[in-house]
Design an enzyme around this catalytic site. Sequence first.
Site, PDB file in Angstrom:
ATOM      1  N   LEU A 207     -55.522   0.248  57.230  1.00  0.00           N
ATOM      2  CA  LEU A 207     -56.896   0.245  57.717  1.00  0.00           C
ATOM      3  C   LEU A 207     -57.468   1.589  57.282  1.00  0.00           C
ATOM      4  CD1 LEU A 207     -57.770  -1.066  61.248  1.00  0.00           C
ATOM      5  CD2 LEU A 207     -59.180   0.613  60.074  1.00  0.00           C
ATOM      6  N   HIS A 405     -55.874  -7.630  42.469  1.00  0.00           N
ATOM      7  CA  HIS A 405     -55.905  -7.409  43.923  1.00  0.00           C
ATOM      8  C   HIS A 405     -55.656  -5.959  44.316  1.00  0.00           C
ATOM      9  CE1 HIS A 405     -51.632  -6.937  43.923  1.00  0.00           C
ATOM     10  NE2 HIS A 405     -51.498  -7.096  45.205  1.00  0.00           N
TER      11      HIS A 405
END
Length: 482
Positions: A207, A405
């Site tokens: 995060l 990705h």
Amino acid sequence: MAKKITYNKIDENLYEIPEDFEKGMNVPARFYASRNTLGIITNDNSLNQLINVAKLPGIIKYALAMPDIHQGYGFPIGGVAAFDYDGGLISPGGVGYDINCGVRLLKSNLQKEEVQNHIKDLTSMIYYSCPTGTGKGACVNVSEKELRKILQNGAGWAVKNNYGDSRDLDYIEDNGQLTADDSYVSKRAIERGKYQVGSLGSGNHFLEIGYVESIYNRKLAQIYGVRENDVVVQIHCGSRGFGHQVCTDYLKKLSSYINKNNINLPDRQLVYASIHSEEGKGYFNAMNAAANYAFNNRQVLTHYVRRSFEKSLKVLKKPVHLDLIYDITHNIAKIESHTINGKKKKLIVHRKGATRAFGPNHEAIPDKYKNSGQPILVPGSMGTYSYLLAGTEKAMQDTFGSSCHGAGRTMSRTQARKSFGANKLILQLSKKDIHLQAKSKKGVSEEAPGAYKNVNDVVNILNSSGLVEKVARLRPMAVIKG
DNA sequence: ATGTAC
């Protein structure tokens, strides 16, 4: 000793292993690389894996690898493979263990300067409200009954239960919900799933609080709603133990299917089934249930990030909000329609460590972004840049509308642990003004940027190949890891 | 990626 792989240069950053390179190949294998990354790519088993994928029945056009390719379970990570829907091949190895691992990008109404002085408090607030690491730990524990609703409704479950705004759903790939019959999910997966709803996990999951460091395309940046210095948040995580269990269950089931039907495989890890068979239908539904679990996971975490921003930044004495720009999946197989030799064709597109990258005007893109192509989020390795890109028409033609990705590993986790010390890495990040809050030192070592390719190289390969348009680059201020 | 070994 395996034979040396030979390939032809098709374009500046595109190479092809021809169909006649090895017996059994049904199509050529193509990979995107630069002079810099070529040596890295040919260093592991990933191109052999790509050749094996090219041998699978019903594969269309070519087995594809993005520039972040590295070795995975059966299929390479960074791989894209599309199969004819009538033949119906679907393979868990083409999706991976972490079903719908993905990333979302949120944009705040705050500027870098407003957040900088409070970054440690904010990071800590998020860290303690969003469980990290392996094992149990969740923002919300759910009953089996509620879990089944998550498996059917995906991120819609979170919104319905006040973990988000209904507008969020418009900015999630497939609106955060794929059709899934949860009766195909094992009891064991259900048990594991109950205790991890709203959790980050470990490994490369993270995060991150950062800011928009530079804009490459003003027009597209305006459409996506980002400006220089805007504070942004990225959440990168997947379907946790639930998806892992689904993959494990169906590798076993599909292995029996392969034996039962006397199918010869180029590699035992490439088990598959026809999506029209009971086993294949089972995997497809269970995989979609896991995808929904992951969409919901990212949505629940978003809620806690929003609350943390509000609480921690009360001192700013202004309303704080975070808007979802987009949520994109890295690991999934989807039924899509693509134009092949001038004709529309229904395909099963496997993207493993690869993202969808649909070009402008595709029906699957939210109205707001229709003219710009789909937002693509490419997180770099820990403490490096991340990119916001846009899909192009060329990607529709050349890669079934797919992109990369991330940076892509160059080193195994074990090798990375031996090569990089966590304390030194934390110090190095701190010197770059990046605050790291991590649960395990082992995880930090494994994710050392030195164990990855340079994300700038990877993105530039795709950009110069015309597959993506560069929109903006993001720089981290703080990173939370499991 | 993962209750990093059913």
